[in-house]
Write an enzyme that holds these catalytic residues in place. Sequence first.
Site, mmCIF file in Angstrom:
data_model
loop_
_atom_site.group_PDB
_atom_site.id
_atom_site.type_symbol
_atom_site.label_atom_id
_atom_site.label_comp_id
_atom_site.label_asym_id
_atom_site.label_seq_id
_atom_site.Cartn_x
_atom_site.Cartn_y
_atom_site.Cartn_z
ATOM 1 C CE1 TYR A 121 29.120 51.049 37.467
ATOM 2 C CE2 TYR A 121 30.163 49.649 35.726
ATOM 3 C CZ TYR A 121 30.342 51.087 37.887
ATOM 4 O OH TYR A 121 31.358 51.193 37.652
ATOM 5 C CG ASP A 186 25.151 43.482 35.899
ATOM 6 O OD1 ASP A 186 25.052 43.327 37.014
ATOM 7 O OD2 ASP A 186 25.770 44.601 35.773
#
Length: 409
Positions: A121, A186
């Site tokens: 991200y 994540d």
Amino acid sequence: MTAPLHPDTVAVHAGRSDLEDLGVHALPIDLSTMNPLPDIERGGDSYEAMATGGRPPADGSMVYARLWNPTVARFEEALAELEHAEASVAFASGMAAMTAVILAHGPAAGKPHVIAVRPLYGGTDHLLGSGLLGVETTYCHSDEVAASIRPDTGLIVLETPANPTLDIADIAAVVAQAGDVPVIVDNTFATPVLQNPVDLGAAMSLHSATKYLGGHGDVIAGVVACSEQTAEALRRVRAVTGGLLHPLGAYLLHRGLTTLPVRMRAQQETARRIVQWLIDRPEVAEVFYPGLDGDPRGILERQMRGTGAMIAMRMQGGYAAASAVTNATSLFTHAVSLGGVDSLIQHPAALTHRPVPAEARPGADVLRLSIGLENADDLIADLAQAFAAVPQGADAGAAALEEELHSVG
Ligand SMILES: *Cc1c(COP(=O)(O)O)cnc(C)c1O
């Protein structure tokens, strides 16, 4: 001996075992910022216990909501159960959670080197490269983790499926390379419904709870599922730095968990139909979705229970086409974030991945779709009419965007 409950059942009942004794049915919300102290000594002992990452003593007090909040703790208990972890710690945002993880394992542990597997991200990539937290980051491919470890490596950061192009990394293989170094995964895109990194040896599973866990675009939050020992280190950072989740947010997240498995399955089914449709469209040069290459290394089979509801695509007409499509959809809202009940479309290179250095940034021709709960035929019709708006001819916008992005970071 009863059989373990299925995740669908856990999602509905977790963190609620004491409600009947309390005589309530809905989750209680405790908005107190401070709590009465039994006496100075027990108040002080309670403060000491929680400021160092512990829980409130049975005969003590919660003292102050920066140290403990029961509504937040209830959500944490539920999320931990869904993630097959001992504990979880909630934060004000996904980035606050990642910051606490990096602080606790890097500088605070005397190990300022972090290994990060790209893609990530954009915000995580930016945080790790920013120098703000005093860590030095080595970015590498998931096969190069062992070769990148140094004596001062304190953390390995992995995201799978990765934002935005759904790259899949083998969690168990990275854990095997990591040795004693903790691995954080994540798990925002997969959610505990589709993947449990802790079962695969990861020390931590992180969520931007803003996305699927909340699921309705009205809470910003982060959470890390881990061992009780790691939770203590993270709660200590949280108590000291104050990156707290508000109890109203925790209530909404906890309520959101009850529908998470059903939402995930429905959104995934629609995403798969849209992927099948996109593959045949001449406007689309490439579709990114887990399993499209047939899972040659068997990773999906080993670590996931589904492929999720996020899609990325490379437009044949480059940036100009991507720009035209984002302007032309009507059911798909042109907006960042993801994982909610309504479908979204956005351009990673210009928005969510803007701070990522050029060599690791997604192309100017890539769009990301988050598939919601609308009817699949309606969503396909919306994309079809948006594709009809794609201009023919040269891709004039890409060079200008590249120029502009050069100055970010
Ligand atoms: C959005 C996101 C984050 C950051 O979370 P915030 O709640 O926005 O701070 C981290 N990881 C992934 C994969 C994300 O999509």
